[in-house]
Design a protein around this motif. Structure first.
Motif: not given
Length: 307
Positions: A257-275
């Motif tokens: 069952r689905v617990l949560n989702t995780l989305a990555l905002d990738v820019r300039d070769g790095q992860v800038q935000a995790i939502r």
């Protein structure tokens, strides 16, 4: 074609318009269904089914968004769009615009716009509608729509990053990120995070504070590196998936069952935000939803050595 066939031909476009205006899978699906009812109930045959349906779904979405704005102002904690696995509308000539416009970052920027600005921006910038069609859809003159677009572009440009990662770079970095996450590799995670990275969660007051805002590469890496082994102990797993056109993952409990989702905002070769979206109301369209409170209790017991 009969009405059903015509509607089904344009259904992907209608959903894609409504989702970008509303940021909600469930509300977009409802808007599309209402558009069908109005199309089916129309006593006359529209000259263009595409124009009639896109105008109808846009007007419905604008009305829904106006009422949703009030609810979002009262929302507990950060508000994120409902995660989208697949955008049903495909156009090879506008694939870049379509992918970018459905990202979490872009949808959050769209939240800055008024409902009319948002609708005009989506119809023009994403789907390349002509101003005559846009004017009919939003009930304003072509001149007014051009002014709405100018304001919308200004707001969107002010919040967009200067450099965006290409698809291959994003995917390669995401693979390294999720490999490090699976192994609880704090140092490996830290190397992939921007110094000012932020990890933020949307629980809507309906999930534990697992996803309160955390800032800074060290803090985020330590949190992820410490939580993932605990989740693994209670048989929580994750599968990397593209979410909103960006790298992400779906977390599931031992029963799938689905617990949560995780989305990555990738820019300039790095992860800038995790939502992270943890609010169960926003996950139901992905499948059966896990009991996040029960998982939280299990994790606490493991941490205290009681399990």
């Amino acid at each position: 074609m009969d009405k059903v066939e015509e509607f089904e031909e344009w259904r992907p476009l209608l959903f894609s318009i409504a989702y970008r205006i509303l940021g909600s899978v469930s509300e977009a699906e409802d808007a599309v269904q209402e558009a069908w009812l109005r199309f089916d109930g129309s006593p006359t045959v529209p000259a263009s089914a595409r124009a009639f349906l896109s105008t109808t779904v846009t007007r419905i979405a604008i009305d829904v968004l106006r009422s949703a704005r009030v609810r979002r102002e009262e929302y507990v904690g950060p508000w994120f769009p409902e995660p989208l696995l697949n955008d049903p509308y495909q156009d090879p000539e506008r694939s870049a615009e379509l992918s970018d416009s459905v990202s979490m970052a872009a949808l959050l920027l769209l939240e800055r716009l008024s409902p009319l600005e948002r609708s005009v921006f989506v119809l023009r910038e994403v789907f390349a509608f002509g101003f005559a069609d846009i004017a009919a859809a939003v009930g304003r003159s072509e001149s007014a729509c051009r002014q709405l677009l100018v304001r919308a572009r200004r707001h969107m440009a002010a919040g967009r990053p200067r450099f965006a990662a290409d698809r291959r770079e994003r995917q390669e970095l995401a693979t390294r990120f999720f490999d490090a996450l699976r192994g609880g590799d704090v140092a490996g995670l830290r190397d992939l995070l921007a110094a000012d990275v932020q990890m933020v969660g949307d629980g809507g007051g309906k999930a534990p504070q697992l996803a309160r805002a955390v800032a800074g590469a060290d803090n985020v890496a330590r949190l992820l590196g410490s939580v993932m082994p605990l989740l693994a102990r209670v048989e929580v797993t994750f599968e990397p998936r593209e979410l909103n056109g960006q790298p992400g993952a779906i977390f599931r409990d031992r029963d799938g069952r689905v617990l949560n989702t995780l989305a990555l905002d990738v820019r300039d070769g790095q992860v800038q935000a995790i939502r992270s979206v943890v609010n169960p109301d926003k996950l139901a369209h992905l499948g059966p939803v896990a009991d996040v409170w029960a998982i939280d209790d299990q994790v606490r017991r493991v941490r205290r050595g009681r399990a």
